[in-house]
Design an enzyme around this catalytic site. Sequence first.
Site, PDB file in Angstrom:
ATOM      1  N   ASP A 171      21.581 -18.760   5.764  1.00  0.00           N
ATOM      2  CA  ASP A 171      21.599 -17.334   6.118  1.00  0.00           C
ATOM      3  C   ASP A 171      22.825 -16.982   6.970  1.00  0.00           C
ATOM      4  O   ASP A 171      23.323 -17.814   7.724  1.00  0.00           O
ATOM      5  CB  ASP A 171      20.309 -16.988   6.877  1.00  0.00           C
ATOM      6  CG  ASP A 171      20.088 -15.494   6.947  1.00  0.00           C
ATOM      7  OD1 ASP A 171      20.578 -14.763   6.068  1.00  0.00           O
ATOM      8  OD2 ASP A 171      19.415 -15.043   7.901  1.00  0.00           O
ATOM      9  N   GLY A 172      23.269 -15.723   6.845  1.00  0.00           N
ATOM     10  CA  GLY A 172      24.346 -15.228   7.717  1.00  0.00           C
ATOM     11  C   GLY A 172      25.662 -14.912   7.026  1.00  0.00           C
ATOM     12  O   GLY A 172      26.646 -14.579   7.696  1.00  0.00           O
TER      13      GLY A 172
ATOM     14  N   GLY B 133      26.531 -12.330   5.133  1.00  0.00           N
ATOM     15  CA  GLY B 133      26.910 -10.915   5.257  1.00  0.00           C
ATOM     16  C   GLY B 133      27.489 -10.621   6.630  1.00  0.00           C
ATOM     17  O   GLY B 133      28.553  -9.985   6.757  1.00  0.00           O
ATOM     18  N   ARG B 134      26.818 -11.116   7.680  1.00  0.00           N
ATOM     19  CA  ARG B 134      27.299 -10.876   9.044  1.00  0.00           C
ATOM     20  C   ARG B 134      28.634 -11.563   9.287  1.00  0.00           C
ATOM     21  O   ARG B 134      29.502 -11.030   9.958  1.00  0.00           O
ATOM     22  CB  ARG B 134      26.248 -11.351  10.060  1.00  0.00           C
ATOM     23  CG  ARG B 134      25.135 -10.332  10.273  1.00  0.00           C
ATOM     24  CD  ARG B 134      23.948 -10.951  10.940  1.00  0.00           C
ATOM     25  NE  ARG B 134      23.222 -11.829  10.034  1.00  0.00           N
ATOM     26  CZ  ARG B 134      22.368 -12.768  10.412  1.00  0.00           C
ATOM     27  NH1 ARG B 134      22.160 -12.975  11.704  1.00  0.00           N
ATOM     28  NH2 ARG B 134      21.737 -13.490   9.529  1.00  0.00           N
TER      29      ARG B 134
ATOM     30  N   HIS C 202      29.581 -14.419   0.974  1.00  0.00           N
ATOM     31  CA  HIS C 202      28.893 -15.244  -0.024  1.00  0.00           C
ATOM     32  C   HIS C 202      29.869 -16.233  -0.662  1.00  0.00           C
ATOM     33  O   HIS C 202      29.537 -17.389  -0.899  1.00  0.00           O
ATOM     34  CB  HIS C 202      28.260 -14.366  -1.108  1.00  0.00           C
ATOM     35  CG  HIS C 202      27.187 -13.451  -0.600  1.00  0.00           C
ATOM     36  ND1 HIS C 202      26.210 -13.871   0.268  1.00  0.00           N
ATOM     37  CD2 HIS C 202      26.941 -12.131  -0.826  1.00  0.00           C
ATOM     38  CE1 HIS C 202      25.402 -12.855   0.552  1.00  0.00           C
ATOM     39  NE2 HIS C 202      25.833 -11.786  -0.094  1.00  0.00           N
TER      40      HIS C 202
ATOM     41  N   SER D 215      16.293 -15.370  -2.664  1.00  0.00           N
ATOM     42  CA  SER D 215      14.836 -15.268  -2.555  1.00  0.00           C
ATOM     43  C   SER D 215      14.297 -14.228  -3.544  1.00  0.00           C
ATOM     44  O   SER D 215      15.054 -13.391  -4.059  1.00  0.00           O
ATOM     45  CB  SER D 215      14.437 -14.870  -1.130  1.00  0.00           C
ATOM     46  OG  SER D 215      14.639 -13.479  -0.931  1.00  0.00           O
TER      47      SER D 215
ATOM     48  N   GLU E 128      12.776 -11.782  -2.805  1.00  0.00           N
ATOM     49  CA  GLU E 128      12.925 -10.465  -2.164  1.00  0.00           C
ATOM     50  C   GLU E 128      14.390  -9.987  -2.146  1.00  0.00           C
ATOM     51  O   GLU E 128      14.654  -8.824  -1.846  1.00  0.00           O
ATOM     52  CB  GLU E 128      12.409 -10.509  -0.712  1.00  0.00           C
ATOM     53  CG  GLU E 128      10.899 -10.564  -0.595  1.00  0.00           C
ATOM     54  CD  GLU E 128      10.326 -11.926  -0.947  1.00  0.00           C
ATOM     55  OE1 GLU E 128      10.937 -12.956  -0.587  1.00  0.00           O
ATOM     56  OE2 GLU E 128       9.277 -11.972  -1.620  1.00  0.00           O
TER      57      GLU E 128
ATOM     58  N   LEU F 111      21.803 -38.414  -4.940  1.00  0.00           N
ATOM     59  CA  LEU F 111      21.161 -37.286  -4.246  1.00  0.00           C
ATOM     60  C   LEU F 111      20.428 -36.376  -5.238  1.00  0.00           C
ATOM     61  O   LEU F 111      20.937 -36.060  -6.313  1.00  0.00           O
ATOM     62  CB  LEU F 111      22.244 -36.465  -3.526  1.00  0.00           C
ATOM     63  CG  LEU F 111      21.754 -35.180  -2.850  1.00  0.00           C
ATOM     64  CD1 LEU F 111      20.985 -35.495  -1.567  1.00  0.00           C
ATOM     65  CD2 LEU F 111      22.927 -34.243  -2.541  1.00  0.00           C
TER      66      LEU F 111
ATOM     67  N   ARG G  18      17.562 -23.570   9.504  1.00  0.00           N
ATOM     68  CA  ARG G  18      17.932 -22.190   9.183  1.00  0.00           C
ATOM     69  C   ARG G  18      19.156 -21.796   9.991  1.00  0.00           C
ATOM     70  O   ARG G  18      19.139 -21.881  11.221  1.00  0.00           O
ATOM     71  CB  ARG G  18      16.795 -21.203   9.458  1.00  0.00           C
ATOM     72  CG  ARG G  18      17.233 -19.776   9.069  1.00  0.00           C
ATOM     73  CD  ARG G  18      16.131 -18.758   9.068  1.00  0.00           C
ATOM     74  NE  ARG G  18      16.642 -17.491   8.548  1.00  0.00           N
ATOM     75  CZ  ARG G  18      15.961 -16.616   7.826  1.00  0.00           C
ATOM     76  NH1 ARG G  18      14.719 -16.866   7.519  1.00  0.00           N
ATOM     77  NH2 ARG G  18      16.524 -15.494   7.400  1.00  0.00           N
TER      78      ARG G  18
ATOM     79  N   HIS H 192      14.636 -16.569  13.384  1.00  0.00           N
ATOM     80  CA  HIS H 192      13.611 -17.603  13.512  1.00  0.00           C
ATOM     81  C   HIS H 192      12.442 -17.274  12.604  1.00  0.00           C
ATOM     82  O   HIS H 192      11.363 -16.916  13.066  1.00  0.00           O
ATOM     83  CB  HIS H 192      13.161 -17.718  14.971  1.00  0.00           C
ATOM     84  CG  HIS H 192      14.243 -18.198  15.889  1.00  0.00           C
ATOM     85  ND1 HIS H 192      14.021 -18.566  17.192  1.00  0.00           N
ATOM     86  CD2 HIS H 192      15.566 -18.398  15.676  1.00  0.00           C
ATOM     87  CE1 HIS H 192      15.164 -18.949  17.741  1.00  0.00           C
ATOM     88  NE2 HIS H 192      16.110 -18.847  16.839  1.00  0.00           N
TER      89      HIS H 192
ATOM     90  N   SER I 168      11.049 -16.542   5.889  1.00  0.00           N
ATOM     91  CA  SER I 168      11.479 -15.663   4.785  1.00  0.00           C
ATOM     92  C   SER I 168      11.014 -16.152   3.406  1.00  0.00           C
ATOM     93  O   SER I 168      11.798 -16.168   2.441  1.00  0.00           O
ATOM     94  CB  SER I 168      12.995 -15.478   4.805  1.00  0.00           C
ATOM     95  OG  SER I 168      13.420 -14.896   6.019  1.00  0.00           O
TER      96      SER I 168
HETATM   97  C1  IPE Z   1      16.620 -15.715   3.387  1.00  0.00           C
HETATM   98  O1  IPE Z   1      17.581 -14.892   3.932  1.00  0.00           O
HETATM   99  C2  IPE Z   1      16.909 -15.967   1.943  1.00  0.00           C
HETATM  100  C3  IPE Z   1      18.044 -16.838   1.676  1.00  0.00           C
HETATM  101  C4  IPE Z   1      18.794 -17.417   2.567  1.00  0.00           C
HETATM  102  C5  IPE Z   1      18.335 -17.075   0.293  1.00  0.00           C
HETATM  103  P1  IPE Z   1      17.366 -13.314   4.022  1.00  0.00           P
HETATM  104  O2  IPE Z   1      18.575 -12.753   4.663  1.00  0.00           O
HETATM  105  O3  IPE Z   1      17.009 -12.779   2.678  1.00  0.00           O
HETATM  106  O4  IPE Z   1      16.088 -13.203   4.953  1.00  0.00           O
HETATM  107  P2  IPE Z   1      15.597 -12.032   5.893  1.00  0.00           P
HETATM  108  O5  IPE Z   1      15.661 -10.761   5.074  1.00  0.00           O
HETATM  109  O6  IPE Z   1      16.527 -11.976   7.062  1.00  0.00           O
HETATM  110  O7  IPE Z   1      14.220 -12.415   6.294  1.00  0.00           O
HETATM  111  C1  IPE Z   2      22.351 -15.386   3.044  1.00  0.00           C
HETATM  112  O1  IPE Z   2      23.176 -14.539   3.757  1.00  0.00           O
HETATM  113  C2  IPE Z   2      22.609 -15.338   1.551  1.00  0.00           C
HETATM  114  C3  IPE Z   2      21.526 -14.718   0.775  1.00  0.00           C
HETATM  115  C4  IPE Z   2      20.393 -14.319   1.249  1.00  0.00           C
HETATM  116  C5  IPE Z   2      21.761 -14.552  -0.646  1.00  0.00           C
HETATM  117  P1  IPE Z   2      22.841 -13.001   3.928  1.00  0.00           P
HETATM  118  O2  IPE Z   2      23.407 -12.269   2.763  1.00  0.00           O
HETATM  119  O3  IPE Z   2      21.388 -12.782   4.130  1.00  0.00           O
HETATM  120  O4  IPE Z   2      23.654 -12.641   5.238  1.00  0.00           O
HETATM  121  P2  IPE Z   2      23.141 -11.820   6.477  1.00  0.00           P
HETATM  122  O5  IPE Z   2      21.866 -12.442   6.949  1.00  0.00           O
HETATM  123  O6  IPE Z   2      22.939 -10.416   6.014  1.00  0.00           O
HETATM  124  O7  IPE Z   2      24.236 -11.949   7.466  1.00  0.00           O
HETATM  125 MG    MG Z   3      20.211 -12.752   5.767  1.00  0.00          MG
END
Ligand code: IPE
Ligand code: IPE
Ligand code: MG
Length: 247
Positions: free
Chosen positions: A24-25, A27-28, A41, A69, A71, A135, A192, A197, A200
Amino acid sequence: MSSNQSPITHKIFCVPKHVAIIMDGNGRWAKRQGKMRVFGHKFGVKSVRRSIRFAVQHGIQVLTLYAFSSENWKRPVQEVNALMELFVHALDGEVKSLHKHNVRLKIIGDLARFSSCLQNQIHRSEELTKNNDGLILNIAANYGGRWDIMQGVKILATQVKTNVLQPEDITEDLLSKQVCLYDLVPVDLVIRTGGEHRVSNFLLWQIAYSEFYFTDVLWPDFDELTFESALNAFAQRERRFGGINTP
Ligand code: IPE
Ligand code: IPE
Ligand code: MG
């Protein structure tokens, strides 16, 4: 549960057999640099490569990565399309190298929602690597823990309907055999990145007794040092599985 990265103070002596990562992270990470989310990404793919290499080098048997995910379809269509393209591209570009390094690749999730072209590509990649004994790499794509349990329940319900199984004969063990990863060693450690925390909707059934490691590091910055910190934290955990440890 730890949210900070402890410095590496000792050698890793207890390597988890199965590590699952919520990546995760992205986008930020991109936003902090004034860039579009998709840029994050793209960079995230480098961290995937790094993590696979690290897992191989450290004798981790199974690595399960949460890539998309059930979602994540809620995101703007441009981002979803960019992620799909990236997935196709990464599969295309990486599978030969994975095969060369003896990695067995498996995609887990509800694949029916993907284009038939992508489904075929997934099938071909899995076929190519299916006999590798290095692996085991699972990529969770259109995966949801609730979906996973539900599809397992549906299989058992069909067996009940056709009289193959009686309701009273349903056990935890039987349902365990119908969810993803049933044939692998249990998930020892869930990492994660990105500072949240929560789970998801990642592996719900499979993480009943997993250890958790949360880090603020954003996925594109996840490197060998962060991975090592997670393994060191894991090595210090006392796992009791509901029992008590005798001295
Ligand atoms: C969880 O991240 C899904 C993946 C890393 C693939 P999200 O960014 O979708 O989760 P939330 O929305 O913060 O719970
Ligand atoms: C995780 O990073 C990648 C996917 C869920 C596909 P995010 O895209 O959720 O990045 P943030 O959490 O918005 O920073
Ligand atoms: Mg995210």
